[in-house]
Design an enzyme around this catalytic site. Sequence first.
Site, PDB file in Angstrom:
ATOM      1  N   THR A 134       0.874  -1.174   0.000  1.00 56.53           N
ATOM      2  CA  THR A 134       0.000   0.000   0.000  1.00 56.53           C
ATOM      3  C   THR A 134       0.909   1.222   0.000  1.00 56.53           C
ATOM      4  OG1 THR A 134      -1.594  -1.251   1.283  1.00 56.53           O
ATOM      5  CG2 THR A 134      -1.928   1.128   1.169  1.00 56.53           C
ATOM      6  N   LYS A 191      -7.081   0.978  -3.661  1.00 49.29           N
ATOM      7  CA  LYS A 191      -6.675   0.418  -2.359  1.00 49.29           C
ATOM      8  C   LYS A 191      -6.807   1.472  -1.253  1.00 49.29           C
ATOM      9  CE  LYS A 191      -4.778  -1.955   0.900  1.00 49.29           C
ATOM     10  NZ  LYS A 191      -5.504  -2.968   1.636  1.00 49.29           N
ATOM     11  N   LYS A 250      -0.090   5.472   8.363  1.00 45.72           N
ATOM     12  CA  LYS A 250       0.613   5.698   7.083  1.00 45.72           C
ATOM     13  C   LYS A 250      -0.410   5.751   5.944  1.00 45.72           C
ATOM     14  CE  LYS A 250       1.788   2.041   4.892  1.00 45.72           C
ATOM     15  NZ  LYS A 250       1.348   1.140   3.834  1.00 45.72           N
TER      16      LYS A 250
HETATM   17  P1  NAP Z   1       5.211  -5.765   8.083  1.00 42.78           P
HETATM   18  O1  NAP Z   1       4.890  -7.036   8.753  1.00 42.78           O
HETATM   19  O2  NAP Z   1       5.557  -4.560   8.902  1.00 42.78           O
HETATM   20  O3  NAP Z   1       6.426  -6.061   7.045  1.00 42.78           O
HETATM   21  C1  NAP Z   1       7.056  -4.991   6.398  1.00 42.78           C
HETATM   22  C2  NAP Z   1       8.107  -5.510   5.428  1.00 42.78           C
HETATM   23  O4  NAP Z   1       8.765  -4.364   4.836  1.00 42.78           O
HETATM   24  C3  NAP Z   1       9.213  -6.354   6.081  1.00 42.78           C
HETATM   25  O5  NAP Z   1       9.660  -7.318   5.170  1.00 42.78           O
HETATM   26  C4  NAP Z   1      10.302  -5.300   6.325  1.00 42.78           C
HETATM   27  O6  NAP Z   1      11.595  -5.822   6.421  1.00 42.78           O
HETATM   28  C5  NAP Z   1      10.172  -4.486   5.047  1.00 42.78           C
HETATM   29  N1  NAP Z   1      10.799  -3.169   5.169  1.00 42.78           N
HETATM   30  C6  NAP Z   1      10.417  -2.152   5.990  1.00 42.78           C
HETATM   31  N2  NAP Z   1      11.213  -1.072   5.788  1.00 42.78           N
HETATM   32  C7  NAP Z   1      12.116  -1.440   4.835  1.00 42.78           C
HETATM   33  C8  NAP Z   1      13.189  -0.760   4.191  1.00 42.78           C
HETATM   34  N3  NAP Z   1      13.489   0.525   4.476  1.00 42.78           N
HETATM   35  N4  NAP Z   1      13.889  -1.428   3.245  1.00 42.78           N
HETATM   36  C9  NAP Z   1      13.586  -2.708   2.936  1.00 42.78           C
HETATM   37  N5  NAP Z   1      12.570  -3.412   3.502  1.00 42.78           N
HETATM   38  C10 NAP Z   1      11.848  -2.771   4.445  1.00 42.78           C
HETATM   39  O7  NAP Z   1       4.023  -5.276   7.132  1.00 42.78           O
HETATM   40  P2  NAP Z   1       2.830  -6.167   6.495  1.00 42.78           P
HETATM   41  O8  NAP Z   1       1.699  -6.201   7.462  1.00 42.78           O
HETATM   42  O9  NAP Z   1       3.394  -7.418   5.933  1.00 42.78           O
HETATM   43  O10 NAP Z   1       2.378  -5.190   5.306  1.00 42.78           O
HETATM   44  C11 NAP Z   1       3.127  -5.091   4.095  1.00 42.78           C
HETATM   45  C12 NAP Z   1       2.358  -4.188   3.117  1.00 42.78           C
HETATM   46  O11 NAP Z   1       1.078  -4.775   2.839  1.00 42.78           O
HETATM   47  C13 NAP Z   1       2.084  -2.776   3.636  1.00 42.78           C
HETATM   48  O12 NAP Z   1       2.172  -1.849   2.588  1.00 42.78           O
HETATM   49  C14 NAP Z   1       0.674  -2.866   4.148  1.00 42.78           C
HETATM   50  O13 NAP Z   1       0.038  -1.602   4.146  1.00 42.78           O
HETATM   51  C15 NAP Z   1       0.050  -3.844   3.157  1.00 42.78           C
HETATM   52  N6  NAP Z   1      -1.115  -4.605   3.660  1.00 42.78           N
HETATM   53  C16 NAP Z   1      -1.106  -5.128   4.918  1.00 42.78           C
HETATM   54  C17 NAP Z   1      -2.225  -5.829   5.371  1.00 42.78           C
HETATM   55  C18 NAP Z   1      -2.273  -6.401   6.778  1.00 42.78           C
HETATM   56  O14 NAP Z   1      -3.382  -6.691   7.258  1.00 42.78           O
HETATM   57  N7  NAP Z   1      -1.140  -6.609   7.444  1.00 42.78           N
HETATM   58  C19 NAP Z   1      -3.323  -6.013   4.541  1.00 42.78           C
HETATM   59  C20 NAP Z   1      -3.293  -5.497   3.243  1.00 42.78           C
HETATM   60  C21 NAP Z   1      -2.176  -4.795   2.811  1.00 42.78           C
HETATM   61  P3  NAP Z   1      12.208  -6.228   7.876  1.00 42.78           P
HETATM   62  O15 NAP Z   1      11.717  -7.619   8.131  1.00 42.78           O
HETATM   63  O16 NAP Z   1      13.660  -6.116   7.687  1.00 42.78           O
HETATM   64  O17 NAP Z   1      11.671  -5.218   8.870  1.00 42.78           O
END
Ligand code: NAP
Length: 290
Positions: free
Chosen positions: A93, A169, A238
């Site tokens: 997102t 989205k 965010k």
């Molecule tokens: P998350 O668990 O916080 O994972 C974030 C990922 O991004 C991790 O792999 C992290 O790596 C990486 N990352 C963060 N900063 C970085 C940087 N500067 N350089 C390289 N990698 C970096 O988030 P998530 O819940 O999986 O969500 C991921 C995306 O999907 C987001 O955009 C979110 O809005 C979207 N989304 C989430 C959901 C939900 O319910 N969770 C649903 C729909 C969409 P590290 O492991 O090294 O920290």
Amino acid sequence: MKIGFIGLGNMGSVVARNLMKAGHDVTVWNRSPGKADALVAEGAIRAATPAEAAQGDVVQTILADDTALEAVSFGPDGILSAPSKAIHVSHSTISVKLAERLTQAHADHGSVLVSAPVFGRPAAAEAAKLFIAAAGPADALDMCEPVFDAIGQKTFRIGGHPPAANIVKLCGNFMILAAVEALAEAMTLAQKHGVAKATLLEVMTGTLFGSPAYQIYGDIMVRDAFRPAGFAAPLGLKDMNLVSAAATTAWVPMPALSVLRDHLMATVAREGEEIDWSGIAKIIAEDAGA
Ligand code: NAP
């Protein structure tokens, strides 16, 4: 298909596993390498850099925010430094502005961006039940069908311009949090008049509000199950900021959005960063002394 997968957070780790289960050949990269260990033990190949992960037919990214996607795309070992022309399928997102920049950068590189943000929490991702909003050139979308089929239950085609999927989205996340806000205020009102939250939820979801948004988040609210966070409040904040930026660009007043942002801000300030974004319901109840 030969797939590179970048970002093994709450969503990415389970999405990548589903691609492997569907028989795809998956190469993974994550900033913190330890998060790749389990998938590598199950047969994934470990890439040393994002560029190395982008050697196949498709490279998928599901990363926290704009900064993360920029680092992985434009950084020294980023996807766009790779000579290969893998289709970049971006599930994160992110802002409409970054989607526009990435679309152009891929065109300059001779590759293609498909914006494919997803609806569904980690449990839905694990069950391969995500909804995908996908936009990009039609032939690239056709090529990505097997990938979408492995991770989701339905793909909506939004057209040929990738940023269009990102605006869909952002609209969706605004509407989800607005539903949480409405339900939380109503539950608080009902509770202070002696009606249990569960009773109100049963009536509303059994009559006019039987949608997944009310059912899933209503259940979390009834159980006060805001931890562990499926979607953490700072990520929700965010997204509301991204909605605000898109609204400002197009001169669209969104007064309800301001309330949602303030409630998310108060939630993180009072409860810390590890709470689910639906934790705004806790703040709404506390403000009423409930
Ligand atoms: P998350 O668990 O916080 O994972 C974030 C990922 O991004 C991790 O792999 C992290 O790596 C990486 N990352 C963060 N900063 C970085 C940087 N500067 N350089 C390289 N990698 C970096 O988030 P998530 O819940 O999986 O969500 C991921 C995306 O999907 C987001 O955009 C979110 O809005 C979207 N989304 C989430 C959901 C939900 O319910 N969770 C649903 C729909 C969409 P590290 O492991 O090294 O920290």
